[in-house]
Each structure stands twice: as structure tokens, then as C-alpha cells.
Design a protein around this motif. Structure first.
Motif, short mmCIF file in Angstrom:
data_model
loop_
_atom_site.label_atom_id
_atom_site.label_comp_id
_atom_site.label_asym_id
_atom_site.label_seq_id
_atom_site.Cartn_x
_atom_site.Cartn_y
_atom_site.Cartn_z
N LEU A 240 14.24 -34.06 34.91
CA LEU A 240 15.26 -33.77 33.90
C LEU A 240 15.00 -34.46 32.56
O LEU A 240 15.91 -34.58 31.74
N ASN A 241 13.77 -34.90 32.33
CA ASN A 241 13.48 -35.62 31.08
C ASN A 241 13.82 -34.81 29.84
O ASN A 241 14.30 -35.35 28.84
N ASP A 242 13.55 -33.52 29.89
CA ASP A 242 13.77 -32.67 28.71
C ASP A 242 15.11 -31.93 28.75
O ASP A 242 15.39 -31.10 27.89
N ALA A 243 15.92 -32.25 29.73
CA ALA A 243 17.21 -31.57 29.86
C ALA A 243 18.23 -32.19 28.92
O ALA A 243 18.12 -33.35 28.51
N SER A 244 19.26 -31.43 28.60
CA SER A 244 20.36 -31.95 27.79
C SER A 244 21.23 -32.87 28.64
O SER A 244 21.12 -32.89 29.87
N VAL A 245 22.11 -33.62 27.97
CA VAL A 245 23.01 -34.50 28.71
C VAL A 245 23.87 -33.68 29.67
O VAL A 245 24.07 -34.06 30.83
N GLU A 246 24.36 -32.54 29.21
CA GLU A 246 25.20 -31.70 30.05
C GLU A 246 24.44 -31.21 31.27
O GLU A 246 24.96 -31.17 32.39
N GLU A 247 23.18 -30.81 31.06
CA GLU A 247 22.36 -30.32 32.17
C GLU A 247 22.07 -31.43 33.17
O GLU A 247 22.08 -31.20 34.38
N ARG A 248 21.80 -32.63 32.66
CA ARG A 248 21.53 -33.76 33.55
C ARG A 248 22.74 -34.06 34.43
O ARG A 248 22.63 -34.22 35.65
N ILE A 249 23.90 -34.13 33.81
CA ILE A 249 25.11 -34.47 34.56
C ILE A 249 25.44 -33.38 35.57
O ILE A 249 25.79 -33.66 36.72
N GLN A 250 25.31 -32.12 35.15
CA GLN A 250 25.59 -31.03 36.08
C GLN A 250 24.66 -31.09 37.29
O GLN A 250 25.08 -30.86 38.44
N ARG A 251 23.42 -31.46 37.05
CA ARG A 251 22.45 -31.58 38.17
C ARG A 251 22.85 -32.72 39.09
O ARG A 251 22.82 -32.58 40.32
N LEU A 252 23.25 -33.85 38.53
CA LEU A 252 23.60 -35.01 39.34
C LEU A 252 24.84 -34.78 40.18
O LEU A 252 24.95 -35.28 41.30
N ILE A 253 25.79 -34.02 39.65
CA ILE A 253 27.04 -33.83 40.39
C ILE A 253 26.99 -32.63 41.33
O ILE A 253 27.94 -32.39 42.07
N SER A 254 25.86 -31.92 41.34
CA SER A 254 25.77 -30.75 42.22
C SER A 254 24.57 -30.79 43.16
O SER A 254 24.43 -29.92 44.02
N ILE A 255 23.72 -31.78 43.02
CA ILE A 255 22.49 -31.83 43.80
C ILE A 255 22.79 -31.98 45.29
O ILE A 255 23.75 -32.67 45.69
N ALA A 256 22.00 -31.34 46.12
CA ALA A 256 22.16 -31.45 47.56
C ALA A 256 21.82 -32.87 48.01
O ALA A 256 20.85 -33.46 47.51
N PRO A 257 22.60 -33.46 48.92
CA PRO A 257 22.34 -34.83 49.35
C PRO A 257 20.92 -35.05 49.85
O PRO A 257 20.29 -36.07 49.55
N GLU A 258 20.39 -34.10 50.60
CA GLU A 258 19.05 -34.25 51.16
C GLU A 258 18.00 -34.36 50.06
O GLU A 258 17.07 -35.18 50.15
N GLU A 259 18.12 -33.55 49.02
CA GLU A 259 17.16 -33.62 47.91
C GLU A 259 17.30 -34.92 47.14
O GLU A 259 16.32 -35.53 46.74
#
Length: 511
Positions: A240-259
Motif C-alpha cells: 500500500l505504499n502508493d495508496a491514498s490514506v483512504e485506500e490504506r485505511i479501507q484495506r486495514l479495516i477490511s482485510i481477511a484475518p488470515e492474510e
């Protein structure tokens, strides 16, 4: 099954041997993976509390702790599934022989599992409190036991400026723990609890604290800079280095636990951070010696604190095991860089470590050093600084099972003995040690005097095991029960304990 009607909801539990258990009860809600918890005040319908709730996303510790730390597997069943939003749950174990109205006046022991904020769960079979609760009834001093889950690793401690700016305060692990304690306070009258980091709360949370082989001096809070670096490393690992703040946060709050678990490095620094809120400052040797002013040291009335004789063995699995070749030289180089050559030599020579020391001998001596700086010295310093009643213990009984550390009082062994779940795999003498320890803990939770109170002048440290079933160490108690090497070096001006503690952490991290 058993059904319980309360003023805040109805619960369906399960009946066991002398106890009733209500499992997986949600104590808090979160909007997403990283949001602060909100205590559940009431429940609609009947809560099915007949099986363990989800565990926090983190490495599964159950088999590791059984096979490697305890060296005895009692249950290899799969752990409950992970969830970042449904893991804030607790288990309640109640003596079944008591009428409901009699339970309202019982003390409650809240068990907060360890694991360095990166692993663990309330479903660990070796921490099942059924036998401890049954023993408390046999003693005539019954207790209710509550075991909690809380967020760990990334979801428990990740923070950054951009997360805080959009309303994610961080330190979720500590916030979750506090929320669980408040849930207990709101639903059960009086209790004792095992955790020290919550002492910064200005509002009283518990009457008594039990610290077993771990203190805030061991798991030091991170600075904002270090926490920010960890955040950037996690972001990079997730691509997520090149992602926006919104994209980073959305990824963190939706990522599967296993990943999330797969992509989080085990060495990632994910301890709580200094936030000037739930964790405003670090507890240090210097502050304890000079009179640390922490709110909880006023409202928490009593402290039980102790260590295992060979607690430092756990560092073998935290990085030391990969450093055994040329260990003496590497340790000298690392400590010299942190402390200076003179202090490094003074410490190492005090533990019999020289450049010519063999790797095997250096390993054992290094474990002794780790035991003292990480566990024994912090426990003594807290016992000495505590303004209320303090009861100190040494757990000296050797591990009875086959493995690398057989015969040593290894890390976690006091907790494993406490819950009595390995009794069938112990001989009578070892079971007597487990029973004596558990009885003392139950007595303490009931507000009774478990053994003679500790004081700096007379020591009075309780010894469990090691051929000494019921002996009190008297004058100069801690020094007689453990090495006083580090305290002597500090008194002689040869080393600063806080500096050595930081230097040890750097060495273990590979620096």
C-alpha cells in the motif's frame, strides 16, 4: 445446557464438572477492525454462550505454548476462527453448587492472557479455569473466573499520524482490556484481576492485581516515531505504499484475518505506544526507585507478584535461539555499543561470560541474564515500590516433562500449574506444588492473606517448589531467593538497569 436470566440479558450456558460456563459473550462492539471499543450494556434475545467466541487475528499460540513452552500437549484441537470485529468476547466460569443469590457476593478473577500482545486467546485449553473454580469451592472460598479476548498485533496496537487524524486513537489492546474490566465492574459486584498496565486509569478498575512473570518494564511502550515506523512497514508489506490514506485505511479495516497474520512479520514492533491517554508514560527502574506516581498504585489495594526461576528461557524462542553461535562475542559487541565497553564487561563477567566462553555455557548464562533483567529484577522493583500490601513469590518447581528445558522452572509454568489442567500428568509431589499455588491465589482473590506480606527490610518471599513446598525466605528475601547480581552492579555504579534493559532488547532484536 443452563439458562441464566439477568437484568441485562438472558444467557444459555453449559454445565461442566462442578461449574457452569458461559462462553464467548461479547463484552464490546467495534465499528471496524481499528475502532475504539464500546461496552455492551444489554443483550437482546437469548445469548447462546455454549461455545468459545472468535479469537483475535494473530498467530495461533495454543500448540506452540503447549509443545515448546510447557513441553506437554493436553489438547491439539483447532483453535476458534479469527475475527477482527467479533473477537471482543469473554468466558465466565461459575461454581455450579452455589445458588444464584449467593454468587452475587463472590470475588471475580479476571484472567488476561499473556503472549506479548502478539498471540494468545481465552480459549487456550491449559488456561481453562474449571478446575480452579472447583478448587475454590472445595476451599470454602469460591470465586468466579472471567477470561477475556482482546485485539492483538496489528489490530491491537498499530498506530500512525494518519490513523489518529481520522479518528483511530490506537492502543486498542489496552482499550479492549479496560472495556472488559468495566463490563465486569458493571455486572458483577467485586473482583480481583491480573494486569499492571491498566494502573494508569484514573478511575478505579479493580481491588487486587496479580502479576505472573511479566511487568510493564518487560514490554516497554513504543515512542510515536517507532510506532510510525512499524505502521510504514505494515503498509509496505500489504503493498500500500502508493495508496491514498483512504485506500490504506479501507484495506486495514477490511482485510481477511488470515492474510493479515500471514503478512505481519513476527518481529514487528506492535506493543502499546505512549499516547498521553491510556498509556501516558513508561514505568522504569529509575521511576520505581524514586517513587512512581501512578493512579492505580493508589486505588489498587493489593499486589501479588512473582517470577519463575528460569523465566528467561522464553527468550530462546524470541531470537536468542538463532544467536547461539559465537554468542559471547556477539553479546559483548551488542552490549558495548549500547552501554559502553566497561559496563558491558562488568555485566558479562558477573554472569561468567567471557570471549573464551563456549557457546553452550554462554547460552545458559545469557538465559540467566535475561531472567534477571526481564523478569526477576522488574518484579522485585515493583514489589519494593508498591505502596499497598504486597505478596511476592518465586516459582521454583522444575518442568517435569521431556523437552529442552526439563527440570527448569520455565516461563509460563506457574500459570500452567495454577489452572490444574495438567494434574493427570504430574506425580503427587508436583501436584502438591500446583495445589499450594492455586490455593494461595484463590485466597488472595478472596481478600485473605496468602502468606506473610513482603517488605523491603524483611523480604518475605513465598517459595513454591524446587524441593521447598512451603518455605518463606526471610531477611534479604529476594537476594536469597534469586541472584542479586544486577542490583549489586547498579549499586556499585557499573551499570544502569534501565540502560541494560534497553540494551538487552536491542540485542534480542538482532542489533
Amino acid at each position: 445446557m443452563v439458562k441464566l436470566q439477568t437484568s441485562f440479558g438472558s444467557f444459555k450456558g453449559i454445565r461442566g464438572d462442578g461449574v457452569v460456563q458461559y462462553l464467548g459473550i461479547p463484552y464490546a462492539k467495534v465499528k471496524d477492525h481499528l475502532s475504539a471499543p464500546a461496552t455492551v450494556e444489554c443483550y437482546e434475545g437469548v445469548v447462546n454462550a455454549t461455545k468459545y467466541g472468535p479469537r483475535a487475528p494473530a498467530a495461533d499460540a495454543s500448540l506452540f505454548e503447549q509443545q515448546v513452552l510447557i513441553q506437554q500437549v493436553m489438547d491439539d484441537a483447532p483453535s476458534p476462527p479469527m475475527s477482527g470485529t467479533e473477537c471482543l468476547n469473554l468466558n465466565i466460569t461459575v461454581p455450579s453448587s452455589l445458588k444464584t443469590e449467593a454468587r452475587e457476593a463472590l470475588p471475580v478473577m479476571v484472567f488476561i492472557h499473556g503472549g506479548g500482545y502478539i498471540m494468545g486467546s481465552n480459549s487456550a485449553p491449559y488456561f481453562d479455569p474449571c478446575r480452579l473454580a472447583a478448587l475454590s469451592v472445595e476451599m470454602g472460598t469460591p470465586v468466579i473466573v472471567v477470561s477475556i479476548n482482546y485485539r492483538l498485533a496489528v489490530l491491537g496496537n498499530l498506530t500512525s499520524a494518519e490513523l489518529r487524524a481520522v479518528g483511530y486513537p490506537g492502543n486498542n489492546a489496552l482499550r479492549d482490556q479496560k472495556c472488559a474490566i468495566q463490563w465486569v465492574n458493571g455486572h458483577i459486584a467485586a473482583f480481583g484481576v491480573a494486569v499492571l498496565t491498566q494502573l494508569f486509569s484514573k478511575k478505579p478498575l479493580f481491588k487486587r492485581a496479580i502479576s505472573m512473570s511479566g511487568t510493564p518494564l518487560m514490554l516497554k511502550p513504543l515512542s510515536l516515531d517507532v510506532a510510525e515506523s512499524t505502521y510504514q512497514a505494515i503498509i509496505a508489506a500489504l503493498g500500500l505504499n502508493d495508496a491514498s490514506v483512504e485506500e490504506r485505511i479501507q484495506r486495514l479495516i477490511s482485510i481477511a484475518p488470515e492474510e493479515l497474520v500471514e503478512k505481519t512479520a513476527m518481529k514487528a514492533l506492535l506493543a502499546p505506544f505512549l499516547d498521553d491517554d491510556v498509556l501516558p508514560e513508561a514505568i522504569t527502574f529509575e521511576k520505581l526507585a524514586s517513587g512512581l506516581d501512578v493512579p492505580g498504585m493508589k486505588w489498587c489495594e493489593e499486589l501479588m507478584i512473582g517470577d519463575c526461576r528460569h523465566d528467561g528461557n522464553v527468550t530462546f524462542f524470541m531470537g536468542l535461539g538463532s544467536r547461539t553461535q559465537n554468542l559471547a562475542a556477539d553479546l559483548y559487541t551488542s552490549l558495548s555499543a549500547s552501554l559502553g565497553a566497561a559496563s558491558a564487561i562488568a555485566v558479562l563477567e558477573a554472569y561468567g561470560i567471557r570471549l573464551s566462553t563456549s557457546d553452550d555455557a554462554a547460552l545458559q548464562a545469557t538465559i540467566d541474564l535475561a531472567t534477571d533483567i526481564v523478569y526477576a529484577a522488574p518484579a522485585l522493583s515493583l514489589a519494593q515500590a508498591w505502596p499497598g500490601k504486597t505478596y511476592a513469590y518465586h516459582f521454583n518447581e522444575g518442568n517435569p516433562w521431556e523437552g529442552q528445558f526439563k527440570g527448569m522452572a520455565t516461563h509460563m509454568l506457574d500459570a500452567a500449574f495454577l489452572f490444574h489442567n495438567y494434574n493427570e500428568r504430574m506425580d503427587k509431589g508436583v501436584k502438591d506444588i500446583a495445589r499450594a499455588f492455586a490455593r494461595a491465589v484463590v485466597a488472595f482473590a478472596n481478600g485473605m492473606v496468602p502468606w506473610r506480606e513482603f517488605d523491603e527490610d524483611h523480604g518475605s518471599v513465598k517459595i513454591f517448589g524446587g524441593g521447598e513446598v512451603d518455605r518463606m525466605v526471610g531477611s534479604n528475601g529476594w537476594a536469597n531467593g534469586r541472584r542479586d547480581t544486577l542490583f549489586r552492579l547498579a549499586e556499585e555504579g557499573k551499570v544502569d538497569l534501565d540502560g541494560l534493559s534497553v540494551a538487552w532488547d536491542k540485542f534480542l532484536a538482532g542489533n
